[in-house]
Design a protein around this motif. Sequence first.
Motif, mmCIF file in Angstrom:
data_model
loop_
_atom_site.group_PDB
_atom_site.id
_atom_site.type_symbol
_atom_site.label_atom_id
_atom_site.label_comp_id
_atom_site.label_asym_id
_atom_site.label_seq_id
_atom_site.Cartn_x
_atom_site.Cartn_y
_atom_site.Cartn_z
ATOM 1 N N MET A 43 0.850 -1.191 0.000
ATOM 2 C CA MET A 43 0.000 0.000 0.000
ATOM 3 C C MET A 43 0.885 1.239 0.000
ATOM 4 S SD MET A 43 -2.975 -1.160 2.631
ATOM 5 C CE MET A 43 -4.344 -0.380 1.820
ATOM 6 N N ALA A 44 0.683 2.100 -0.973
ATOM 7 C CA ALA A 44 1.409 3.364 -1.031
ATOM 8 C C ALA A 44 0.576 4.424 -0.324
ATOM 9 C CB ALA A 44 1.664 3.771 -2.476
ATOM 10 N N HIS A 76 4.191 1.832 2.261
ATOM 11 C CA HIS A 76 5.305 2.595 1.703
ATOM 12 C C HIS A 76 4.838 4.051 1.629
ATOM 13 C CE1 HIS A 76 6.973 -1.294 0.549
ATOM 14 N NE2 HIS A 76 5.784 -1.576 0.042
ATOM 15 N N TYR A 77 5.620 4.966 2.171
ATOM 16 C CA TYR A 77 5.193 6.359 2.286
ATOM 17 C C TYR A 77 5.889 7.243 1.260
ATOM 18 C CZ TYR A 77 2.940 5.002 6.612
ATOM 19 O OH TYR A 77 2.115 4.406 7.529
ATOM 20 N N GLY A 78 5.090 8.147 0.673
ATOM 21 C CA GLY A 78 5.612 9.122 -0.273
ATOM 22 C C GLY A 78 5.076 10.500 0.048
ATOM 23 N N ASP A 79 5.880 11.532 -0.223
ATOM 24 C CA ASP A 79 5.537 12.917 0.085
ATOM 25 C C ASP A 79 4.798 13.556 -1.092
ATOM 26 O OD1 ASP A 79 5.371 15.494 1.078
ATOM 27 O OD2 ASP A 79 7.544 15.837 1.115
ATOM 28 N N SER A 80 3.565 13.978 -0.859
ATOM 29 C CA SER A 80 2.800 14.647 -1.911
ATOM 30 C C SER A 80 3.103 16.143 -1.975
ATOM 31 C CB SER A 80 1.295 14.473 -1.682
ATOM 32 O OG SER A 80 0.871 15.283 -0.599
ATOM 33 N N ALA A 125 2.568 17.746 -9.107
ATOM 34 C CA ALA A 125 3.783 17.147 -9.661
ATOM 35 C C ALA A 125 4.492 16.266 -8.630
ATOM 36 C CB ALA A 125 4.728 18.239 -10.161
ATOM 37 N N HIS A 126 4.614 16.742 -7.403
ATOM 38 C CA HIS A 126 5.288 15.957 -6.370
ATOM 39 C C HIS A 126 4.468 14.730 -5.977
ATOM 40 C CE1 HIS A 126 8.586 18.726 -5.785
ATOM 41 N NE2 HIS A 126 7.713 19.724 -5.787
ATOM 42 N N GLY A 127 3.158 14.895 -5.918
ATOM 43 C CA GLY A 127 2.297 13.771 -5.565
ATOM 44 C C GLY A 127 2.365 12.651 -6.578
ATOM 45 N N SER A 137 7.024 6.653 -8.403
ATOM 46 C CA SER A 137 8.229 6.048 -7.814
ATOM 47 C C SER A 137 7.882 4.841 -6.949
ATOM 48 C CB SER A 137 8.979 7.079 -6.973
ATOM 49 O OG SER A 137 9.437 8.128 -7.778
ATOM 50 N N LEU A 138 6.878 4.985 -6.093
ATOM 51 C CA LEU A 138 6.476 3.872 -5.223
ATOM 52 C C LEU A 138 5.890 2.722 -6.035
ATOM 53 C CD1 LEU A 138 4.929 5.824 -2.214
ATOM 54 C CD2 LEU A 138 7.109 4.592 -2.269
ATOM 55 N N HIS A 139 5.099 3.052 -7.049
ATOM 56 C CA HIS A 139 4.513 2.009 -7.892
ATOM 57 C C HIS A 139 5.602 1.208 -8.609
ATOM 58 C CE1 HIS A 139 1.694 -0.088 -10.422
ATOM 59 N NE2 HIS A 139 2.250 0.408 -11.505
ATOM 60 N N MET A 140 6.596 1.902 -9.126
ATOM 61 C CA MET A 140 7.664 1.219 -9.851
ATOM 62 C C MET A 140 8.563 0.408 -8.906
ATOM 63 S SD MET A 140 6.960 1.941 -12.917
ATOM 64 C CE MET A 140 8.372 1.361 -13.797
ATOM 65 N N GLU A 141 8.866 0.948 -7.733
ATOM 66 C CA GLU A 141 9.787 0.278 -6.821
ATOM 67 C C GLU A 141 9.149 -0.895 -6.071
ATOM 68 O OE1 GLU A 141 12.834 1.306 -3.132
ATOM 69 O OE2 GLU A 141 11.903 2.948 -4.250
ATOM 70 N N TYR A 142 7.873 -0.749 -5.689
ATOM 71 C CA TYR A 142 7.244 -1.758 -4.826
ATOM 72 C C TYR A 142 6.070 -2.491 -5.463
ATOM 73 C CZ TYR A 142 9.983 0.612 -1.286
ATOM 74 O OH TYR A 142 11.011 1.165 -0.571
ATOM 75 N N ASN A 143 5.754 -2.197 -6.722
ATOM 76 C CA ASN A 143 4.608 -2.833 -7.378
ATOM 77 C C ASN A 143 3.356 -2.687 -6.501
ATOM 78 O OD1 ASN A 143 3.272 -4.152 -9.432
ATOM 79 N ND2 ASN A 143 3.702 -6.181 -8.610
ATOM 80 N N VAL A 144 2.989 -1.461 -6.248
ATOM 81 C CA VAL A 144 1.910 -1.092 -5.329
ATOM 82 C C VAL A 144 0.585 -1.725 -5.759
ATOM 83 C CG1 VAL A 144 0.553 0.890 -4.544
ATOM 84 C CG2 VAL A 144 3.028 1.042 -4.654
ATOM 85 N N ASP A 145 -0.195 -2.169 -4.759
ATOM 86 C CA ASP A 145 -1.513 -2.761 -5.004
ATOM 87 C C ASP A 145 -2.646 -1.758 -4.833
ATOM 88 O OD1 ASP A 145 -0.646 -5.565 -5.378
ATOM 89 O OD2 ASP A 145 0.009 -5.358 -3.299
#
Length: 161
Positions: free
Chosen positions: A33-34, A76-80, A85-87, A93-101
């Motif tokens: 989960m991102a 997995h946490y990401g800064d919006s 653009a940042h979001g 990035s999270l989708h590519m690195e962790y194959n987010v569901d």
Amino acid sequence: MLRTDSDMIPTSAALLIVGCVLLPMISTLDINMAVILPFDDARPFSVRKIRPAIEMARRRLEKDQVLSESTTIVFHYGDSRCHSAHGINSAVSLHMEYNVDVFLGPVCYGPALSLARQCIFWNLSIISGSAVSRDSILKKQITFSSFTDQRISTPCRTYCI
């Protein structure tokens, strides 16, 4: 010899039973989960303020045995930065690195709208708290098949194509 459907039922049932009994013992499932939230504590929905509720929900799922013992939810946490653009950059990035569901957030309008548009192509779900109001979606005639707007004061709404 010609086999009928009734001859195959015991074999199918046996495979189902073996699958249900053995599969949990030999396989694990990670649900990635991102969480896309601002890291800036000046924001009311910053990661530092929301993470305890997310962890509480995970512990509740484990305590109530909602998930099998072989299933793990990984956040997995990401800064919006509450910026489109940042979001979307954090989400990609999270989708590519962790194959987010699935995505939790963003909570700000711009990043939520950008991610909702992208998730149409990824066929992934988004759960967000008050990010994109129903009125703004209807006004702009935008529909998202994977966006769920979760508000505390109202029942969950799902917008479908």
